[in-house]
Scaffold this active site. Structure first.
Site, PDB file in Angstrom:
ATOM      1  CB  SER A  97      -0.898   0.013   1.231  1.00  0.00           C
ATOM      2  OG  SER A  97      -1.577  -1.211   1.337  1.00  0.00           O
ATOM      3  CG  HIS A 143      -2.861  -3.548  -3.304  1.00  0.00           C
ATOM      4  ND1 HIS A 143      -1.682  -4.219  -3.119  1.00  0.00           N
ATOM      5  CD2 HIS A 143      -3.158  -2.972  -2.122  1.00  0.00           C
ATOM      6  CE1 HIS A 143      -1.287  -4.074  -1.862  1.00  0.00           C
ATOM      7  NE2 HIS A 143      -2.183  -3.323  -1.235  1.00  0.00           N
ATOM      8  CG  HIS A 158      -3.348  -8.610   0.722  1.00  0.00           C
ATOM      9  ND1 HIS A 158      -3.717  -7.817  -0.338  1.00  0.00           N
ATOM     10  CD2 HIS A 158      -2.396  -7.934   1.411  1.00  0.00           C
ATOM     11  CE1 HIS A 158      -3.018  -6.685  -0.281  1.00  0.00           C
ATOM     12  NE2 HIS A 158      -2.214  -6.733   0.757  1.00  0.00           N
ATOM     13  CE1 TYR A 195      -7.513  -8.688   2.535  1.00  0.00           C
ATOM     14  CE2 TYR A 195      -5.453  -8.868   3.719  1.00  0.00           C
ATOM     15  CZ  TYR A 195      -6.305  -8.151   2.900  1.00  0.00           C
ATOM     16  OH  TYR A 195      -5.946  -6.912   2.442  1.00  0.00           O
ATOM     17  CD  GLU A 196      -6.704  -9.360  -2.057  1.00  0.00           C
ATOM     18  OE1 GLU A 196      -7.319  -8.899  -3.027  1.00  0.00           O
ATOM     19  OE2 GLU A 196      -5.452  -9.347  -1.972  1.00  0.00           O
ATOM     20  CB  ALA A 245       0.297  -0.288   4.781  1.00  0.00           C
ATOM     21  CG  MET A 296      -3.379  -7.835   7.507  1.00  0.00           C
ATOM     22  SD  MET A 296      -5.032  -7.334   7.026  1.00  0.00           S
ATOM     23  CE  MET A 296      -5.460  -6.223   8.371  1.00  0.00           C
ATOM     24  CB  SER A 297       1.182  -8.473   2.883  1.00  0.00           C
ATOM     25  OG  SER A 297       1.942  -7.328   3.231  1.00  0.00           O
ATOM     26  CG  ASN A 310      -2.384   1.422  11.748  1.00  0.00           C
ATOM     27  OD1 ASN A 310      -1.957   1.031  10.666  1.00  0.00           O
ATOM     28  ND2 ASN A 310      -2.675   0.593  12.741  1.00  0.00           N
ATOM     29  CG  HIS A 335      -7.873  -0.293   3.546  1.00  0.00           C
ATOM     30  ND1 HIS A 335      -6.585  -0.788   3.679  1.00  0.00           N
ATOM     31  CD2 HIS A 335      -8.059  -0.115   2.215  1.00  0.00           C
ATOM     32  CE1 HIS A 335      -6.023  -0.910   2.489  1.00  0.00           C
ATOM     33  NE2 HIS A 335      -6.893  -0.504   1.577  1.00  0.00           N
TER      34      HIS A 335
HETATM   35  O1  LIG Z   1      -0.284  -4.923   0.958  1.00  0.00           O
HETATM   36  P1  LIG Z   1      -0.144  -4.282   2.286  1.00  0.00           P
HETATM   37  O2  LIG Z   1       0.416  -5.233   3.296  1.00  0.00           O
HETATM   38  O3  LIG Z   1       0.637  -2.999   2.231  1.00  0.00           O
HETATM   39  O4  LIG Z   1      -1.652  -3.897   2.716  1.00  0.00           O
HETATM   40  C1  LIG Z   1      -2.041  -3.409   3.980  1.00  0.00           C
HETATM   41  C2  LIG Z   1      -2.249  -4.546   4.927  1.00  0.00           C
HETATM   42  C3  LIG Z   1      -3.674  -4.956   4.647  1.00  0.00           C
HETATM   43  O5  LIG Z   1      -3.773  -5.761   3.523  1.00  0.00           O
HETATM   44  C4  LIG Z   1      -4.337  -3.677   4.407  1.00  0.00           C
HETATM   45  C5  LIG Z   1      -4.897  -3.197   5.681  1.00  0.00           C
HETATM   46  O6  LIG Z   1      -5.275  -1.865   5.660  1.00  0.00           O
HETATM   47  O7  LIG Z   1      -3.295  -2.802   3.896  1.00  0.00           O
HETATM   48  N1  GUN Z   2      -2.639  -6.517  10.696  1.00  0.00           N
HETATM   49  C1  GUN Z   2      -2.493  -5.210  10.478  1.00  0.00           C
HETATM   50  N2  GUN Z   2      -2.278  -4.781   9.248  1.00  0.00           N
HETATM   51  C2  GUN Z   2      -2.116  -3.468   9.056  1.00  0.00           C
HETATM   52  N3  GUN Z   2      -1.862  -2.793   7.927  1.00  0.00           N
HETATM   53  C3  GUN Z   2      -1.783  -1.482   8.256  1.00  0.00           C
HETATM   54  N4  GUN Z   2      -1.988  -1.317   9.570  1.00  0.00           N
HETATM   55  C4  GUN Z   2      -2.193  -2.549  10.090  1.00  0.00           C
HETATM   56  C5  GUN Z   2      -2.439  -3.026  11.415  1.00  0.00           C
HETATM   57  O1  GUN Z   2      -2.529  -2.278  12.396  1.00  0.00           O
HETATM   58  N5  GUN Z   2      -2.583  -4.373  11.546  1.00  0.00           N
END
Ligand SMILES: O=P(O)(O)O[C@@H]1C[C@H](O)[C@@H](CO)O1
Ligand code: GUN
Length: 301
Positions: free
Chosen positions: A51, A82, A104, A106-107, A135, A236-237, A260, A274
């Site tokens: 992100s 994305h 991801h 989860y998708e 992110a 999450m990645s 965050n 998000h």
């Molecule tokens: O692809 P990333 O890991 O940058 O995306 C972030 C993590 C989650 O998929 C999503 C949460 O806001 O953004």
């Molecule tokens: N799991 C997780 N993924 C994120 N992606 C951006 N911020 C966060 C967070 O606080 N937790």
């Protein structure tokens, strides 16, 4: 070739691909080479834009853009921010392939082999170094919104529970069955990043990234758990991609853009969204992208 920025592209091919089948991966690579040309497809460095690093795709010179919808086996990207393009071209004088958008788990029903198909494809296209970004929520108290954290190690939580991208990939051509992830984030590359950051007066932290399965953000108790086990940032990645890259012998450099601050206090109401993640990523993305371009310029292959 066209630029398709829609986050939900329908596939424009009907070739069935099994991401656990080595010959199917070669078929994906053959299709890419046929569409963009062998020389264009040959790449030295792969970049996965999370992100936070989306803008870097737009700075690739002499770009050839192949939408994921034209690549057999590539699923649709659903996550806002994305774009869903594979971009071939040059950055800092080097041949790069840039993935504007990742898959991801989860998708995609936690199908980690599917989510790492692009890494196996980039390996076949010749990459020796992979730069990944994400992110992430900051756990370590020193981290602030918009900070960049160099990843020095990770906790791949889904894999500890059996969700590894290596499960079911039994063909010996994939590489070692039991992959070492010691030194997964290459020390020399990290030193180079620190040096480039120092020269441009950029505050760069180094820390441990933890990947949770998502897509829900964590509760304060879960954040506390991760803090206790030594994590500095969470997302999450990334870990699934890095694990496969290491099996392929690709060196990795990884960054988290802190979007965050993960809340540790159950008595405090802090909502993560998000939208907030995207907003901070947008503000800091240009700076992060130009930093990564500077690093690419100095990479020796
Ligand atoms: O692809 P990333 O890991 O940058 O995306 C972030 C993590 C989650 O998929 C999503 C949460 O806001 O953004
Ligand atoms: N799991 C997780 N993924 C994120 N992606 C951006 N911020 C966060 C967070 O606080 N937790």
């Amino acid at each position: 070739m066209e630029n398709n920025n829609s986050p939900t592209q329908a596939a424009e091919h009907d070739q069935k691909i099994d991401p656990r089948n080595y010959d199917d991966i070669l078929a994906v690579v053959a299709s890419i080479k046929e569409q963009v040309g062998e020389e264009t497809a040959r790449s030295d460095i792969g970049i996965i834009c999370g992100s936070g690093l989306g803008p870097i795709g737009d700075t690739v010179q002499e770009p050839t853009i192949l939408p994921y919808s034209k690549i057999p086996g590539f699923p649709t990207t659903h996550v806002v921010g994305h774009k869903g393009n594979m971009i071939f071209g040059k950055l800092g004088g080097k041949k790069v392939v840039c993935l504007q958008g990742r898959f991801h788990p989860y998708e995609h029903n936690m199908d980690l082999a599917l989510c790492t198909l692009p890494v196996r494809v980039m390996h076949q296209l010749g990459i020796k170094i992979m730069i990944v970004s994400n992110a992430a929520g900051g756990i370590n108290a020193v981290l602030r919104h918009g900070d960049l954290m160099l990843i020095k190690d990770h906790i791949f939580l889904p894999a500890l529970a059996g969700f590894s991208p290596l499960v079911g990939c039994n063909d010996p051509r994939f590489g070692a069955r039991f992959v070492s992830v010691h030194d997964a984030y290459d020390k020399q590359l990290r030193n180079l990043a620190i040096e480039v950051g120092r020269r441009s007066n950029m505050t760069l932290y180094e820390g441990v990234y933890v990947m949770s399965g998502g897509p829900q953000y964590e509760s304060p108790a879960e954040v506390s758990l991760f803090k206790t086990v030594g994590a500095d940032a969470l997302g999450m990645s990334t870990c699934h991609e890095v694990t496969v890259a290491r099996q392929c012998g690709i060196k990795v450099l990884g960054f988290s853009l802190i979007t965050n601050i993960a809340n540790l206090d159950a008595d405090q109401s802090v909502e993560v969204s998000h939208e907030e993640v995207m907003d901070i990523a947008k503000q800091a993305g240009e700076r992060a992208s130009s930093f990564v371009s500077d690093i690419v310029q100095e990479l020796s292959l």
